[in-house]
Design an enzyme around this catalytic site. Structure first.
Site, PDB file in Angstrom:
ATOM      1  N   TYR A  11       0.824  -1.223   0.000  1.00  0.00           N
ATOM      2  CA  TYR A  11       0.000   0.000   0.000  1.00  0.00           C
ATOM      3  C   TYR A  11       0.863   1.280   0.000  1.00  0.00           C
ATOM      4  CZ  TYR A  11      -3.335   3.351   2.133  1.00  0.00           C
ATOM      5  OH  TYR A  11      -4.109   4.432   2.445  1.00  0.00           O
ATOM      6  N   SER A 124       6.391   3.472  13.112  1.00  0.00           N
ATOM      7  CA  SER A 124       4.973   3.681  13.412  1.00  0.00           C
ATOM      8  C   SER A 124       4.818   4.466  14.704  1.00  0.00           C
ATOM      9  CB  SER A 124       4.325   2.300  13.557  1.00  0.00           C
ATOM     10  OG  SER A 124       3.094   2.408  14.205  1.00  0.00           O
ATOM     11  N   TYR A 150       3.859  -6.741  17.131  1.00  0.00           N
ATOM     12  CA  TYR A 150       4.101  -5.930  15.926  1.00  0.00           C
ATOM     13  C   TYR A 150       4.777  -4.619  16.317  1.00  0.00           C
ATOM     14  CZ  TYR A 150       3.176  -2.350  12.433  1.00  0.00           C
ATOM     15  OH  TYR A 150       3.324  -1.294  11.570  1.00  0.00           O
ATOM     16  N   LYS A 154       8.778  -2.850  15.600  1.00  0.00           N
ATOM     17  CA  LYS A 154       9.137  -1.509  15.099  1.00  0.00           C
ATOM     18  C   LYS A 154      10.138  -0.854  16.044  1.00  0.00           C
ATOM     19  CE  LYS A 154       6.716  -1.502  11.404  1.00  0.00           C
ATOM     20  NZ  LYS A 154       7.412  -1.640  10.134  1.00  0.00           N
ATOM     21  N   ARG A 291     -11.588  -1.947  22.400  1.00  0.00           N
ATOM     22  CA  ARG A 291     -10.654  -2.986  21.949  1.00  0.00           C
ATOM     23  C   ARG A 291      -9.424  -2.940  22.867  1.00  0.00           C
ATOM     24  NH1 ARG A 291      -8.429  -2.480  15.808  1.00  0.00           N
ATOM     25  NH2 ARG A 291      -7.486  -0.616  16.689  1.00  0.00           N
TER      26      ARG A 291
HETATM   27  P1  NAD Z   1       1.520  -3.673   3.093  1.00  0.00           P
HETATM   28  O1  NAD Z   1       1.257  -4.990   3.730  1.00  0.00           O
HETATM   29  O2  NAD Z   1       0.564  -3.172   2.069  1.00  0.00           O
HETATM   30  O3  NAD Z   1       2.990  -3.641   2.445  1.00  0.00           O
HETATM   31  C1  NAD Z   1       4.054  -4.363   3.004  1.00  0.00           C
HETATM   32  C2  NAD Z   1       4.651  -5.228   1.909  1.00  0.00           C
HETATM   33  O4  NAD Z   1       5.746  -5.973   2.453  1.00  0.00           O
HETATM   34  C3  NAD Z   1       3.643  -6.224   1.336  1.00  0.00           C
HETATM   35  O5  NAD Z   1       3.577  -6.041  -0.078  1.00  0.00           O
HETATM   36  C4  NAD Z   1       4.232  -7.588   1.701  1.00  0.00           C
HETATM   37  O6  NAD Z   1       3.966  -8.563   0.708  1.00  0.00           O
HETATM   38  C5  NAD Z   1       5.697  -7.272   1.860  1.00  0.00           C
HETATM   39  N1  NAD Z   1       6.433  -8.182   2.752  1.00  0.00           N
HETATM   40  C6  NAD Z   1       6.113  -8.587   3.999  1.00  0.00           C
HETATM   41  N2  NAD Z   1       7.039  -9.429   4.470  1.00  0.00           N
HETATM   42  C7  NAD Z   1       7.975  -9.571   3.491  1.00  0.00           C
HETATM   43  C8  NAD Z   1       9.170 -10.327   3.376  1.00  0.00           C
HETATM   44  N3  NAD Z   1       9.590 -11.135   4.344  1.00  0.00           N
HETATM   45  N4  NAD Z   1       9.882 -10.231   2.230  1.00  0.00           N
HETATM   46  C9  NAD Z   1       9.470  -9.437   1.217  1.00  0.00           C
HETATM   47  N5  NAD Z   1       8.331  -8.704   1.261  1.00  0.00           N
HETATM   48  C10 NAD Z   1       7.601  -8.773   2.400  1.00  0.00           C
HETATM   49  O7  NAD Z   1       1.681  -2.606   4.287  1.00  0.00           O
HETATM   50  P2  NAD Z   1       1.774  -1.025   4.230  1.00  0.00           P
HETATM   51  O8  NAD Z   1       0.546  -0.488   4.879  1.00  0.00           O
HETATM   52  O9  NAD Z   1       2.156  -0.557   2.886  1.00  0.00           O
HETATM   53  O10 NAD Z   1       2.960  -0.793   5.249  1.00  0.00           O
HETATM   54  C11 NAD Z   1       4.305  -0.595   4.825  1.00  0.00           C
HETATM   55  C12 NAD Z   1       5.171  -0.459   6.057  1.00  0.00           C
HETATM   56  O11 NAD Z   1       4.694   0.628   6.854  1.00  0.00           O
HETATM   57  C13 NAD Z   1       5.143  -1.685   6.964  1.00  0.00           C
HETATM   58  O12 NAD Z   1       6.443  -1.886   7.483  1.00  0.00           O
HETATM   59  C14 NAD Z   1       4.200  -1.291   8.066  1.00  0.00           C
HETATM   60  O13 NAD Z   1       4.469  -1.958   9.272  1.00  0.00           O
HETATM   61  C15 NAD Z   1       4.480   0.205   8.181  1.00  0.00           C
HETATM   62  N6  NAD Z   1       3.364   0.961   8.763  1.00  0.00           N
HETATM   63  C16 NAD Z   1       2.117   0.843   8.210  1.00  0.00           C
HETATM   64  C17 NAD Z   1       1.065   1.533   8.794  1.00  0.00           C
HETATM   65  C18 NAD Z   1      -0.342   1.384   8.241  1.00  0.00           C
HETATM   66  O14 NAD Z   1      -1.297   1.663   8.987  1.00  0.00           O
HETATM   67  N7  NAD Z   1      -0.534   1.001   7.011  1.00  0.00           N
HETATM   68  C19 NAD Z   1       1.261   2.358   9.911  1.00  0.00           C
HETATM   69  C20 NAD Z   1       2.561   2.466  10.423  1.00  0.00           C
HETATM   70  C21 NAD Z   1       3.612   1.760   9.830  1.00  0.00           C
HETATM   71  N1  UFG Z   2     -11.651   1.106  15.168  1.00  0.00           N
HETATM   72  C1  UFG Z   2     -12.977   0.783  15.340  1.00  0.00           C
HETATM   73  N2  UFG Z   2     -13.446  -0.322  14.696  1.00  0.00           N
HETATM   74  C2  UFG Z   2     -12.669  -1.109  13.914  1.00  0.00           C
HETATM   75  C3  UFG Z   2     -11.296  -0.759  13.735  1.00  0.00           C
HETATM   76  C4  UFG Z   2     -10.826   0.353  14.399  1.00  0.00           C
HETATM   77  O1  UFG Z   2     -13.723   1.451  16.053  1.00  0.00           O
HETATM   78  O2  UFG Z   2     -13.159  -2.109  13.381  1.00  0.00           O
HETATM   79  C5  UFG Z   2     -11.135   2.309  15.854  1.00  0.00           C
HETATM   80  C6  UFG Z   2     -10.036   1.997  16.852  1.00  0.00           C
HETATM   81  O3  UFG Z   2     -10.589   1.687  18.108  1.00  0.00           O
HETATM   82  C7  UFG Z   2      -9.240   3.306  16.843  1.00  0.00           C
HETATM   83  C8  UFG Z   2      -9.394   3.805  15.404  1.00  0.00           C
HETATM   84  O4  UFG Z   2     -10.551   3.133  14.883  1.00  0.00           O
HETATM   85  O5  UFG Z   2      -9.834   4.247  17.696  1.00  0.00           O
HETATM   86  C9  UFG Z   2      -8.209   3.470  14.524  1.00  0.00           C
HETATM   87  O6  UFG Z   2      -7.935   2.081  14.618  1.00  0.00           O
HETATM   88  P1  UFG Z   2      -6.894   1.363  13.636  1.00  0.00           P
HETATM   89  O7  UFG Z   2      -6.851  -0.087  14.004  1.00  0.00           O
HETATM   90  O8  UFG Z   2      -7.203   1.706  12.231  1.00  0.00           O
HETATM   91  O9  UFG Z   2      -5.535   2.090  13.985  1.00  0.00           O
HETATM   92  P2  UFG Z   2      -4.712   2.208  15.338  1.00  0.00           P
HETATM   93  O10 UFG Z   2      -4.415   3.637  15.559  1.00  0.00           O
HETATM   94  O11 UFG Z   2      -5.359   1.466  16.437  1.00  0.00           O
HETATM   95  O12 UFG Z   2      -3.384   1.435  14.979  1.00  0.00           O
HETATM   96  C10 UFG Z   2      -2.770   1.492  13.695  1.00  0.00           C
HETATM   97  C11 UFG Z   2      -1.858   0.307  13.583  1.00  0.00           C
HETATM   98  C12 UFG Z   2      -0.790   0.458  14.633  1.00  0.00           C
HETATM   99  C13 UFG Z   2      -0.068   1.748  14.367  1.00  0.00           C
HETATM  100  C14 UFG Z   2      -1.017   2.894  14.376  1.00  0.00           C
HETATM  101  C15 UFG Z   2      -0.296   4.160  14.002  1.00  0.00           C
HETATM  102  O13 UFG Z   2      -2.600  -0.879  13.763  1.00  0.00           O
HETATM  103  O14 UFG Z   2       0.128  -0.589  14.587  1.00  0.00           O
HETATM  104  O15 UFG Z   2      -2.076   2.660  13.468  1.00  0.00           O
HETATM  105  O16 UFG Z   2       0.433   3.970  12.860  1.00  0.00           O
HETATM  106  F1  UFG Z   2       0.842   1.978  15.329  1.00  0.00           F
END
Ligand code: NAD
Ligand code: UFG
Length: 334
Positions: A11, A124, A150, A154, A291
Site C-alpha cells: 500500500y 509507526s 508488531y 518496530k 478494543r
Molecule cells: P503492506 O502490507 O501493504 O505492504 C508491506 C509489503 O511488504 C507487502 O507487499 C508484503 O507482501 C511485503 N512483505 C512482507 N514481508 C515480506 C518479506 N519477508 N519479504 C518481502 N516482502 C515482504 O503494508 P503497508 O501499509 O504498505 O505498510 C508498509 C510499512 O509501513 C510496513 O512496514 C508497516 O508496518 C508500516 N506501517 C504501516 C502503517 C499502516 O497503517 N498502514 C502504519 C505504520 C507503519
Molecule cells: N476502530 C474501530 N473499529 C474497527 C477498527 C478500528 O472502532 O473495526 C477504531 C479503533 O478503536 C481506533 C481507530 O478506529 O480508535 C483506529 O484504529 P486502527 O486499528 O485503524 O488504527 P490504530 O491507531 O489502532 O493502529 C494502527 C496500527 C498500529 C499503528 C497505528 C499508528 O494498527 O500498529 O495505526 O500507525 F501503530
C-alpha cells in the site's frame, strides 16, 4: 539516484514509488507478494509511464537478496517490507520477530556487504506506547507500554538502526513514524488491497461499504474524546508518500527521526460521517466495547518534519474518502 523499495508493491510502497518516479528517481521494487499483488506494477506504469524493475524475493532469503543487491547497485533503500497485522502478531509473535526483525537484519547485512549506507525505515506511532498525552513528539521516550509484538518489532528495529549508526560513521538512517495512513492515489487505480483480513478502520469501512462485512464495530464510545470514540491522526497516503521523497532529499549521516502525520485528530464517528458524505450512502455500524490495547486519542506533532524536511500534509480526510470511493468504484468495475 537508484532506490530499492522493499515491500514496494504494498500500500504505502506503491504510492511512494509513484511519487519518486514523478521526481525522476530510478526505483526498483522487491516484495514476496505476501500481502500485495504483482498487478500493482502495471498500475504504477499506467500512472507514471514507468514500470519499475521487480524482484520477487523474501527478506528471509539471504542469497536471493544478495543477488539482487549485486545487480542493483543501489544508493538508498526504503524499507517498507514487513508484516503489520497487530492481532495476528499477538497470536504468532515469533513469525513477526523473524520476518520483521530477522528480515531487517538480513537487509542491513546485505547493504553493508554491497556498500549501501542509506536507509529510510517505515516505523509507526505505535513505538510511543502510552505517553499519557495525545500530541506526540519525536524526542519522547519510546518502547514503553507497547501492547503487541508488531509494535515491539518496530521499536526493536529503531534500536538496531541506532546501534548500527553508532558503529558506522558512514551510515545514514531516517526513521519515519507514520500515523494512520488512509486514502488512495487520486486516479483510483491503486489503493489498500490487503490479502489478509483487515483490522484497521479504513479497510474495514471499505469492506462494510461493499457489503463484504455486515457492519462496522465501533470500539467504544466512552473515551474522553470529542464524541467518546477513539481519535487518530489520519494521513492521506499520497502526502505520506511525498514525505518519503522529502526524506530522500535530506539524508544525512547518523539517525534522523520524523513523525509523518497531519497534527489533527479525527474520531471514529467523524470518519464514518466523512465516508457517508463522500459516498452518499449510510454506513452500518454498532457501538461495541473497547478494543484491548487501544488508546483514546493520539496525533502527531509534525513540526519537525516541516522545519527540517520542508514537508507538510496538504490533503484532508475528505480527500481521502473521495479517492477511496473512486478506488472502490474502479475495483467494482473490474
Ligand atoms: P503492506 O502490507 O501493504 O505492504 C508491506 C509489503 O511488504 C507487502 O507487499 C508484503 O507482501 C511485503 N512483505 C512482507 N514481508 C515480506 C518479506 N519477508 N519479504 C518481502 N516482502 C515482504 O503494508 P503497508 O501499509 O504498505 O505498510 C508498509 C510499512 O509501513 C510496513 O512496514 C508497516 O508496518 C508500516 N506501517 C504501516 C502503517 C499502516 O497503517 N498502514 C502504519 C505504520 C507503519
Ligand atoms: N476502530 C474501530 N473499529 C474497527 C477498527 C478500528 O472502532 O473495526 C477504531 C479503533 O478503536 C481506533 C481507530 O478506529 O480508535 C483506529 O484504529 P486502527 O486499528 O485503524 O488504527 P490504530 O491507531 O489502532 O493502529 C494502527 C496500527 C498500529 C499503528 C497505528 C499508528 O494498527 O500498529 O495505526 O500507525 F501503530
Amino acid at each position: 539516484m537508484k532506490i530499492l523499495l522493499t515491500g514496494g508493491t504494498g500500500y504505502i510502497g506503491s504510492h511512494t514509488a509513484i511519487e519518486l518516479i514523478k521526481q525522476g528517481y530510478e526505483v526498483e521494487i522487491m516484495d514476496n507478494l505476501f500481502n500485495s499483488k504483482i498487478t500493482v506494477l502495471d498500475k504504477i506504469e499506467e500512472i507514471t509511464g514507468v514500470k519499475p524493475k521487480f524482484y520477487e524475493v523474501d527478506l528471509l532469503d539471504k542469497e536471493g537478496m544478495r543477488k539482487m543487491f549485486e545487480e542493483g547497485k543501489y544508493e538508498l533503500v526504503i524499507h517498507f517490507a514487513g508484516l503489520k497485522a497487530v492481532g495476528e502478531s499477538v497470536e504468532k509473535p515469533l513469525k513477526y520477530y523473524e520476518n520483521n526483525v530477522g528480515g531487517t537484519i538480513n537487509l542491513l547485512e546485505c547493504m553493508k556487504e554491497f556498500g549501501v549506507h542509506k536507509i529510510i525505515f517505515s516505523s509507526s506511532a505505535t513505538v510511543y506506547g502510552d505517553q499519557g498525552v495525545s500530541e506526540l513528539t519525536e524526542e519522547m521516550q519510546t518502547g514503553v507500554g507497547i501492547t503487541n509484538p508488531y509494535g515491539e518489532t518496530k521499536h526493536v528495529i529503531e534500536e538496531i538502526l541506532k546501534d548500527v549508526a553508532e558503529a558506522d560513521p558512514k551510515f545514514e538512517a531516517t526513521i519515519l513514524r507514520y500515523f494512520n495512513p488512509v486514502g488512495t492515489h487520486e486516479s483510483g487505480l491503486i489503493g489498500e488491497d490487503p490479502n489478509d483480513i483487515p483490522n484497521n478502520l479504513m479497510p474495514i469501512i471499505m469492506k462494510v461499504s461493499t457489503g463484504e462485512i455486515e457492519k462496522l464495530k465501533v470500539y467504544g464510545d466512552d473515551y474522553d474524546t470529542v464524541d467518546g470514540t477513539g481519535v487518530r491522526d489520519y494521513i492521506h497516503v499520497v502526502d505520506l508518500a511525498k514525505g518519503h521523497v522529502a526524506a530522500v532529499k535530506k539524508m544525512q549521516p547518523g539517525i534522523s527521526i520524523y513523525n509523518l502525520g497531519t497534527g489533527k485528530g479525527t474520531s471514529v464517528l467523524e470518519m464514518i460521517k466523512a465516508f457517508e458524505e463522500a459516498s452518499g450512502k449510510k454506513l452500518p455500524y454498532e457501538i461495541v466495547g473497547r478494543r484491548a490495547g487501544d488508546l483514546a486519542e493520539i496525533y502527531a506533532n509534525p513540526s519537525k518534519a516541516e522545519r527540517e524536511l520542508g514537508w507538510k500534509t496538504e490533503k484532508t480526510v475528505e480527500d481521502a474518502m473521495r479517492d477511496t470511493i473512486k478506488y472502490l468504484d474502479y475495483c467494482a468495475s473490474k
